[in-house]
Design a protein around this motif. Sequence first.
Motif, PDB file in Angstrom:
ATOM      1  N   THR A   1       0.270  13.857  -2.090  1.00  0.00           N
ATOM      2  CA  THR A   1      -0.598  13.585  -3.252  1.00  0.00           C
ATOM      3  C   THR A   1      -1.868  14.430  -3.193  1.00  0.00           C
ATOM      4  OG1 THR A   1       0.184  11.314  -3.101  1.00  0.00           O
ATOM      5  CG2 THR A   1      -1.658  11.727  -4.571  1.00  0.00           C
ATOM      6  N   LEU A   2      -2.570  14.371  -2.052  1.00  0.00           N
ATOM      7  CA  LEU A   2      -3.849  15.063  -1.965  1.00  0.00           C
ATOM      8  C   LEU A   2      -3.681  16.574  -2.062  1.00  0.00           C
ATOM      9  CD1 LEU A   2      -5.862  13.016   0.683  1.00  0.00           C
ATOM     10  CD2 LEU A   2      -5.947  12.948  -1.802  1.00  0.00           C
ATOM     11  N   THR A   3      -2.616  17.115  -1.427  1.00  0.00           N
ATOM     12  CA  THR A   3      -2.433  18.566  -1.491  1.00  0.00           C
ATOM     13  C   THR A   3      -2.095  19.004  -2.913  1.00  0.00           C
ATOM     14  OG1 THR A   3      -1.508  18.291   0.707  1.00  0.00           O
ATOM     15  CG2 THR A   3      -1.426  20.480  -0.205  1.00  0.00           C
ATOM     16  N   ILE A   4      -1.300  18.198  -3.613  1.00  0.00           N
ATOM     17  CA  ILE A   4      -0.990  18.529  -5.006  1.00  0.00           C
ATOM     18  C   ILE A   4      -2.269  18.523  -5.838  1.00  0.00           C
ATOM     19  CG2 ILE A   4       0.091  17.640  -7.110  1.00  0.00           C
ATOM     20  CD1 ILE A   4       2.496  16.876  -5.468  1.00  0.00           C
TER      21      ILE A   4
ATOM     22  N   HIS B   1       4.460   2.198   9.019  1.00  0.00           N
ATOM     23  CA  HIS B   1       3.826   2.363   7.717  1.00  0.00           C
ATOM     24  C   HIS B   1       2.983   3.622   7.673  1.00  0.00           C
ATOM     25  CE1 HIS B   1       4.955  -1.850   7.860  1.00  0.00           C
ATOM     26  NE2 HIS B   1       5.033  -1.768   6.554  1.00  0.00           N
ATOM     27  N   LEU B   2       2.412   3.974   8.842  1.00  0.00           N
ATOM     28  CA  LEU B   2       1.555   5.162   8.883  1.00  0.00           C
ATOM     29  C   LEU B   2       2.329   6.421   8.507  1.00  0.00           C
ATOM     30  CD1 LEU B   2      -1.001   6.746   9.702  1.00  0.00           C
ATOM     31  CD2 LEU B   2      -0.170   6.708  12.048  1.00  0.00           C
ATOM     32  N   LEU B   3       3.535   6.593   9.077  1.00  0.00           N
ATOM     33  CA  LEU B   3       4.267   7.841   8.846  1.00  0.00           C
ATOM     34  C   LEU B   3       4.650   8.047   7.380  1.00  0.00           C
ATOM     35  CD1 LEU B   3       6.475   8.023  12.078  1.00  0.00           C
ATOM     36  CD2 LEU B   3       4.367   9.256  11.583  1.00  0.00           C
ATOM     37  N   PRO B   4       5.329   7.067   6.744  1.00  0.00           N
ATOM     38  CA  PRO B   4       5.618   7.279   5.320  1.00  0.00           C
ATOM     39  C   PRO B   4       4.341   7.357   4.489  1.00  0.00           C
ATOM     40  CG  PRO B   4       6.429   5.124   6.059  1.00  0.00           C
ATOM     41  CD  PRO B   4       5.986   5.857   7.274  1.00  0.00           C
ATOM     42  N   GLY B   5       3.343   6.539   4.847  1.00  0.00           N
ATOM     43  CA  GLY B   5       2.082   6.558   4.105  1.00  0.00           C
ATOM     44  C   GLY B   5       1.413   7.919   4.179  1.00  0.00           C
TER      45      GLY B   5
ATOM     46  N   ALA C   1       0.832  -1.203   0.000  1.00  0.00           N
ATOM     47  CA  ALA C   1       0.000   0.000   0.000  1.00  0.00           C
ATOM     48  C   ALA C   1       0.870   1.257   0.000  1.00  0.00           C
ATOM     49  CB  ALA C   1      -0.934  -0.002   1.209  1.00  0.00           C
ATOM     50  N   VAL C   2       1.955   1.231   0.796  1.00  0.00           N
ATOM     51  CA  VAL C   2       2.839   2.392   0.842  1.00  0.00           C
ATOM     52  C   VAL C   2       3.508   2.600  -0.528  1.00  0.00           C
ATOM     53  CG1 VAL C   2       4.932   3.345   1.885  1.00  0.00           C
ATOM     54  CG2 VAL C   2       3.212   2.262   3.330  1.00  0.00           C
ATOM     55  N   VAL C   3       3.902   1.483  -1.158  1.00  0.00           N
ATOM     56  CA  VAL C   3       4.508   1.592  -2.489  1.00  0.00           C
ATOM     57  C   VAL C   3       3.493   2.168  -3.478  1.00  0.00           C
ATOM     58  CG1 VAL C   3       5.510   0.279  -4.399  1.00  0.00           C
ATOM     59  CG2 VAL C   3       6.100  -0.301  -2.035  1.00  0.00           C
ATOM     60  N   ALA C   4       2.241   1.699  -3.377  1.00  0.00           N
ATOM     61  CA  ALA C   4       1.195   2.212  -4.268  1.00  0.00           C
ATOM     62  C   ALA C   4       1.021   3.716  -4.069  1.00  0.00           C
ATOM     63  CB  ALA C   4      -0.117   1.490  -4.003  1.00  0.00           C
ATOM     64  N   LEU C   5       1.101   4.166  -2.804  1.00  0.00           N
ATOM     65  CA  LEU C   5       0.970   5.603  -2.522  1.00  0.00           C
ATOM     66  C   LEU C   5       2.093   6.389  -3.185  1.00  0.00           C
ATOM     67  CD1 LEU C   5      -0.179   5.684   1.198  1.00  0.00           C
ATOM     68  CD2 LEU C   5      -1.425   6.497  -0.790  1.00  0.00           C
ATOM     69  N   ALA C   6       3.291   5.804  -3.203  1.00  0.00           N
ATOM     70  CA  ALA C   6       4.413   6.486  -3.852  1.00  0.00           C
ATOM     71  C   ALA C   6       4.130   6.664  -5.341  1.00  0.00           C
ATOM     72  CB  ALA C   6       5.699   5.702  -3.633  1.00  0.00           C
ATOM     73  N   PHE C   7       3.555   5.620  -5.970  1.00  0.00           N
ATOM     74  CA  PHE C   7       3.197   5.738  -7.391  1.00  0.00           C
ATOM     75  C   PHE C   7       2.114   6.786  -7.589  1.00  0.00           C
ATOM     76  CE2 PHE C   7       5.265   1.566  -7.903  1.00  0.00           C
ATOM     77  CZ  PHE C   7       6.050   1.889  -9.002  1.00  0.00           C
ATOM     78  N   ALA C   8       1.153   6.808  -6.655  1.00  0.00           N
ATOM     79  CA  ALA C   8       0.078   7.797  -6.757  1.00  0.00           C
ATOM     80  C   ALA C   8       0.650   9.204  -6.706  1.00  0.00           C
ATOM     81  CB  ALA C   8      -0.926   7.594  -5.623  1.00  0.00           C
ATOM     82  N   LEU C   9       1.636   9.391  -5.823  1.00  0.00           N
ATOM     83  CA  LEU C   9       2.256  10.711  -5.710  1.00  0.00           C
ATOM     84  C   LEU C   9       2.949  11.101  -7.011  1.00  0.00           C
ATOM     85  CD1 LEU C   9       3.239  13.212  -4.261  1.00  0.00           C
ATOM     86  CD2 LEU C   9       5.086  11.866  -3.265  1.00  0.00           C
ATOM     87  N   ALA C  10       3.678  10.146  -7.606  1.00  0.00           N
ATOM     88  CA  ALA C  10       4.373  10.431  -8.865  1.00  0.00           C
ATOM     89  C   ALA C  10       3.367  10.829  -9.945  1.00  0.00           C
ATOM     90  CB  ALA C  10       5.180   9.217  -9.298  1.00  0.00           C
ATOM     91  N   THR C  11       2.240  10.072  -9.994  1.00  0.00           N
ATOM     92  CA  THR C  11       1.212  10.378 -10.986  1.00  0.00           C
ATOM     93  C   THR C  11       0.632  11.770 -10.761  1.00  0.00           C
ATOM     94  OG1 THR C  11       0.669   8.039 -10.802  1.00  0.00           O
ATOM     95  CG2 THR C  11      -0.824   9.412 -12.103  1.00  0.00           C
TER      96      THR C  11
END
Lengths: 355, 231
Positions: free
Chosen positions: A313-316, A302-306, A31-41
């Motif tokens: 992501t959301l602020t962007i 996991h919470l902190l990096p997530g 899930a954390v890895v997926a969030l990183a991809f979401a941020l890149a997108t």
Amino acid sequence: MSSADAVFGRSVPLARNPVAVPKQIRYRTPAVVALAFALATAGIVALASGAIPVSLADLVRNQANELHRAVLLEIRAPRVLLVGCVGAALALSGAALQGLFRNPLADPGLIGVSSGAALGASIMIVLGGGLAIASIMAPYLVPLAAIAGALLVTWFLYLFSTRYGQFSIVTIVLVGIATNALAGVGIGVLQYLSDDAGLRTLTFWMMGSFGRATWPTTTPAVLLMLLAAVPILLVARSLDLLQLGEAEALYMGVDVRRLKRSVVLSSAAAVGAGVALVGIVGFVGLVVPHLVRLAIGAGHRHLLPGAALLGATLTILADTLARTAASPAEIPVSLVTSALGAPFFLWLIARERPR
Amino acid sequence: MTLCAENVTLELGSKRVLTQASLEVVPSQVTALVGPNGAGKSSLVRLLCGEVTPGGGSVSAGGEPLERLGVREQARLRSVVSQHAAMAFDFYVDEVLAMGWIPDPADPADYDDACTEVVAQCQIGHLLGRKYKTLSGGERQCVQFARALLQIWRDACGGDVDVRYLLLDEPTANLDLGHEALVLGLARATTARNFGVLVVLHDIDMAAAFADHVVLLVDGVVAARDHRVTF
């Protein structure tokens, strides 16, 4: 506790046990890895959208014209970077402060840390003009003053809560109202005292926007926020243990005083650096950690990096919405985050109220 | 080789909580600390944990003064189950157990094996995969007990002191009779691993039945101590 291993939890695997490991736990690293991809997108989408249509592919192939290059590299890139870092800093500090206060409603905006930063920054804007300091230091002065203000409030809150017992869920919000009001008084007095030029600068700053992000102002703030994030990520396991109680964490080998110091300092620095540049952006620090907790559980490793990734992501996305919805005009981004965050906050109160 | 408070005096604010109290936790034996409410039992436990430092007297582990050991060293030497363990956030029981395990790259002891064994002994297998907040008070107590066992489960590596201590502050307060017997039985069983156990109890009969030594604390003073209680 201070090793990189502790951050991502490789050192303490969960037991293979006859009962299936809960889904939330099994899927939290992916899930954390997926969030990183979401941020890149989100970052790419934000770079590509705006008042002037610009093709990223052209830039990569070095076929963009001067105007497009300037729009992307000098206007949008610093803005997206700053927005992402502010969002990440707010969400990360929110998650860390919630862990420190052991209170799900601790949000930098709600409990007054952001207003403390705003007061510090205002003091520097209005009264700092007379300081004879080399201009090379100038971009750092307002952020440093904001950090000092944030630090003062966070420390005060912590002393207050240790002295009068742990804050109940609602008390912390009430104390936050008082702190926000006090900071408001300070800013009001400054407005009254300042001359015309000072008042003008102060007013523009208080309206808070990402619109003025340029490399010279963005770089120092981003560096400060990144620097502040490191100590928070390193104490993830200690924050977990703290959830059992301060004394219990001590019994389990956590240097509680050092932990408090490092979380208070780092979160104040992260929030202060952001507020100094863009003003107060509400609710990111409250909503994001809760969303992450709902999705992947409460463990801080996991919470902190997530939270940092989702906050960015959301602020962007909120900022992209703010500058494209009424393009070429801009809605203040805090309007977007508050419109989404306030109802969520009400829902949280209803949910967390002790029955 | 004991965890030992010698003639400790403690004042909290202006109130004197302990006066010249001495207590020894001996490896492989169970010591019960009994006394009425407000007698200073918990304060004595907090002194032995190194949470507070005594105003007079000394606390030492294996001859080493406690304040010379770091918090991490102390954590590997002794674990504590305190009376209340509430959590603001929703952790899984599995995660709470893992909190007890102190990561140590130098010691390859396997967490999975230790956890499986402790879970089986404490009979909390059915609680795995559940949220800690949804457990009853008694179930939480059992989970905390297991967590405390995991904290000192690892063989003491390095030093020549292969001794650990388990301090239980009213471990049976929330438990029904069956679980009370289970937890006290487990505490007793850990003495086979060379653990020294200190247990704070209200019930002097239970203390006498269960412990090797009984220390009676009244108004901060050790009123009676009895080696090898026999009736």
